[in-house]
Every structure is written in structure tokens, then in C-alpha cells.
Design a protein around this motif. Structure first.
Motif, PDB file in Angstrom:
ATOM      1  N   PHE A 110       9.058  44.709  25.481  1.00  0.00           N
ATOM      2  CA  PHE A 110      10.149  44.194  24.655  1.00  0.00           C
ATOM      3  C   PHE A 110       9.712  42.886  24.006  1.00  0.00           C
ATOM      4  N   ILE A 111       9.972  42.773  22.706  1.00  0.00           N
ATOM      5  CA  ILE A 111       9.657  41.554  21.971  1.00  0.00           C
ATOM      6  C   ILE A 111      10.939  41.114  21.260  1.00  0.00           C
ATOM      7  N   LEU A 112      11.426  39.930  21.604  1.00  0.00           N
ATOM      8  CA  LEU A 112      12.630  39.385  20.992  1.00  0.00           C
ATOM      9  C   LEU A 112      12.252  38.186  20.149  1.00  0.00           C
ATOM     10  N   ASN A 113      12.477  38.290  18.849  1.00  0.00           N
ATOM     11  CA  ASN A 113      12.129  37.220  17.905  1.00  0.00           C
ATOM     12  C   ASN A 113      10.676  36.775  18.071  1.00  0.00           C
ATOM     13  N   GLN A 114       9.791  37.739  18.124  1.00  0.00           N
ATOM     14  CA  GLN A 114       8.340  37.539  18.216  1.00  0.00           C
ATOM     15  C   GLN A 114       7.899  36.902  19.534  1.00  0.00           C
ATOM     16  N   ARG A 115       8.728  36.996  20.560  1.00  0.00           N
ATOM     17  CA  ARG A 115       8.357  36.494  21.890  1.00  0.00           C
ATOM     18  C   ARG A 115       8.532  37.617  22.907  1.00  0.00           C
ATOM     19  N   THR A 116       7.558  37.738  23.782  1.00  0.00           N
ATOM     20  CA  THR A 116       7.621  38.745  24.833  1.00  0.00           C
ATOM     21  C   THR A 116       8.731  38.425  25.816  1.00  0.00           C
ATOM     22  N   GLY A 136       4.697  41.079  30.042  1.00  0.00           N
ATOM     23  CA  GLY A 136       5.961  41.757  29.805  1.00  0.00           C
ATOM     24  C   GLY A 136       5.921  43.261  29.925  1.00  0.00           C
ATOM     25  N   TRP A 137       4.759  43.840  30.108  1.00  0.00           N
ATOM     26  CA  TRP A 137       4.643  45.289  30.154  1.00  0.00           C
ATOM     27  C   TRP A 137       5.238  45.852  31.442  1.00  0.00           C
ATOM     28  N   CYS A 138       5.758  47.063  31.334  1.00  0.00           N
ATOM     29  CA  CYS A 138       6.259  47.797  32.493  1.00  0.00           C
ATOM     30  C   CYS A 138       5.922  49.261  32.272  1.00  0.00           C
ATOM     31  N   GLU A 139       5.504  49.941  33.326  1.00  0.00           N
ATOM     32  CA  GLU A 139       5.237  51.375  33.180  1.00  0.00           C
ATOM     33  C   GLU A 139       6.522  52.049  32.719  1.00  0.00           C
ATOM     34  N   LEU A 140       6.409  52.901  31.720  1.00  0.00           N
ATOM     35  CA  LEU A 140       7.579  53.516  31.107  1.00  0.00           C
ATOM     36  C   LEU A 140       8.431  54.261  32.123  1.00  0.00           C
ATOM     37  N   ASN A 141       7.821  55.047  33.000  1.00  0.00           N
ATOM     38  CA  ASN A 141       8.594  55.805  33.988  1.00  0.00           C
ATOM     39  C   ASN A 141       9.357  54.870  34.927  1.00  0.00           C
ATOM     40  N   THR A 142       8.737  53.766  35.305  1.00  0.00           N
ATOM     41  CA  THR A 142       9.409  52.783  36.159  1.00  0.00           C
ATOM     42  C   THR A 142      10.602  52.192  35.416  1.00  0.00           C
ATOM     43  N   PHE A 143      10.400  51.812  34.166  1.00  0.00           N
ATOM     44  CA  PHE A 143      11.476  51.232  33.372  1.00  0.00           C
ATOM     45  C   PHE A 143      12.638  52.214  33.206  1.00  0.00           C
ATOM     46  N   LEU A 144      12.340  53.478  32.962  1.00  0.00           N
ATOM     47  CA  LEU A 144      13.401  54.474  32.790  1.00  0.00           C
ATOM     48  C   LEU A 144      14.216  54.643  34.069  1.00  0.00           C
ATOM     49  N   LYS A 145      13.573  54.567  35.227  1.00  0.00           N
ATOM     50  CA  LYS A 145      14.307  54.626  36.501  1.00  0.00           C
ATOM     51  C   LYS A 145      15.235  53.423  36.641  1.00  0.00           C
ATOM     52  N   VAL A 146      14.745  52.252  36.266  1.00  0.00           N
ATOM     53  CA  VAL A 146      15.550  51.028  36.339  1.00  0.00           C
ATOM     54  C   VAL A 146      16.767  51.135  35.416  1.00  0.00           C
ATOM     55  N   VAL A 147      16.552  51.591  34.188  1.00  0.00           N
ATOM     56  CA  VAL A 147      17.642  51.699  33.218  1.00  0.00           C
ATOM     57  C   VAL A 147      18.686  52.705  33.693  1.00  0.00           C
ATOM     58  N   LYS A 148      18.232  53.787  34.291  1.00  0.00           N
ATOM     59  CA  LYS A 148      19.169  54.779  34.813  1.00  0.00           C
ATOM     60  C   LYS A 148      20.050  54.156  35.895  1.00  0.00           C
ATOM     61  N   ARG A 149      19.460  53.357  36.758  1.00  0.00           N
ATOM     62  CA  ARG A 149      20.215  52.665  37.804  1.00  0.00           C
ATOM     63  C   ARG A 149      21.210  51.686  37.175  1.00  0.00           C
ATOM     64  N   GLU A 150      20.783  50.981  36.136  1.00  0.00           N
ATOM     65  CA  GLU A 150      21.662  50.003  35.484  1.00  0.00           C
ATOM     66  C   GLU A 150      22.869  50.689  34.850  1.00  0.00           C
ATOM     67  N   ALA A 151      22.681  51.884  34.318  1.00  0.00           N
ATOM     68  CA  ALA A 151      23.807  52.616  33.734  1.00  0.00           C
ATOM     69  C   ALA A 151      24.848  52.919  34.805  1.00  0.00           C
ATOM     70  N   ALA A 152      24.402  53.278  35.999  1.00  0.00           N
ATOM     71  CA  ALA A 152      25.335  53.538  37.098  1.00  0.00           C
ATOM     72  C   ALA A 152      26.005  52.248  37.567  1.00  0.00           C
ATOM     73  N   ASN A 153      25.274  51.141  37.535  1.00  0.00           N
ATOM     74  CA  ASN A 153      25.824  49.851  37.965  1.00  0.00           C
ATOM     75  C   ASN A 153      26.847  49.287  36.979  1.00  0.00           C
ATOM     76  N   ALA A 154      26.887  49.788  35.768  1.00  0.00           N
ATOM     77  CA  ALA A 154      27.753  49.217  34.732  1.00  0.00           C
ATOM     78  C   ALA A 154      29.234  49.305  35.078  1.00  0.00           C
ATOM     79  N   ASP A 155      29.620  50.307  35.864  1.00  0.00           N
ATOM     80  CA  ASP A 155      31.020  50.450  36.262  1.00  0.00           C
ATOM     81  C   ASP A 155      31.916  50.430  35.017  1.00  0.00           C
TER      82      ASP A 155
END
Length: 132
Positions: A67-73, A90-109
Motif C-alpha cells: 500500500f502506498i498512500l500519497n507516495q509513502r509506504t 510494507g510488503w505482505c504476502e497476498l494470501n496472508t493479507f487476504l486472510k487478515v482482511v477477511k477477519r476484519e470484515a467479520a470484526n466490523a460488526d
């Protein structure tokens, strides 16, 4: 800001007092959302895994997200330990990141956050959802 919250970035959730400057901190809205804010998400494929020191290690082809926000990692490990807290690139293995995002969607309540009855006070919400 809503996109970073939706992804579950926690590195910006430090409580900021309304009465004084807290000193060094990660959340400076003018740095995150200037007039023309830009968030780029790169997907990068490497022939072998890369460690935090940017050296290839033994293994198979690996895909990363960056992820790069305003030209900063945005170091993903600062918000998601699974991505490696030592990875300043700032790199993360894509599969690891997708697992994290899936968990965050459940945490959103979502239903409670949008339709629930709750009191809201400054500083009580640090992960984008109200406390039960």
C-alpha cells in the motif's frame, strides 16, 4: 480515512487528546488526506520469497501486496502482525493479507455499528466500530 478503517489499519488508531499536541504520532490527517489524496495498492510477484532485508530466500514464486498512500509506504506489519512487524518495506504476502482482511470484515460488526443503540464519545472508538 474510511478506506483505511475498512481495511483494518490500526497504526492510525492512537488516542489523540483534544487539549494538547501529543507529539510524534501516526495520524496527521493533512498527511493522509490532502486535497488530492491518492492510495495505490500494488500486487507484486517475485520469483522467490523476499525477507524483510529485501534478500531472496529459498522458496517458490511469491505474490505480495503493498500500500502506498500519497507516495509513502504504509508498513502493513504495523497494523497486521501476520505481515511481519519488521517489514519496513510494507510488503505482505497476498494470501496472508487476504486472510487478515477477511477477519476484519467479520470484526466490523456492521449491523450493530450502523443500526445499534450506543453512546459515542471521542476516543472510545479506535478500530472503526462502536463498543458493545
Amino acid at each position: 480515512m474510511s478506506i483505511l478503517t475498512a481495511f483494518g489499519f490500526k497504526q492510525f488508531s492512537q488516542f489523540l487528546p483534544a487539549t494538547k499536541n501529543p507529539g510524534p504520532h501516526n495520524l496527521t490527517v493533512s498527511h493522509l488526506e490532502p486535497f488530492g489524496a491518492r492510495l495505490d495498492i500494488e500486487v507484486i510477484k517475485t520469483p522467490k520469497p523476499l525477507n524483510a532485508n529485501r534478500k531472496y530466500v529459498d522458496g517458490k514464486e511469491t505474490t505480495y501486496v503493498h500500500f502506498i498512500l500519497n507516495q509513502r509506504t504504509l508498513p502493513l506489519g504495523f497494523s497486521f502482525e501476520e505481515c511481519g512487524t519488521d517489514r519496513l518495506d510494507g510488503w505482505c504476502e497476498l494470501n496472508t493479507f487476504l486472510k487478515v482482511v477477511k477477519r476484519e470484515a467479520a470484526n466490523a460488526d456492521y449491523d450493530f455499528a450502523c443500526n445499534g443503540e450506543y453512546d459515542s464519545r471521542y476516543g472510545d472508538i479506535q478500530d472503526g466500530r462502536p463498543k458493545r
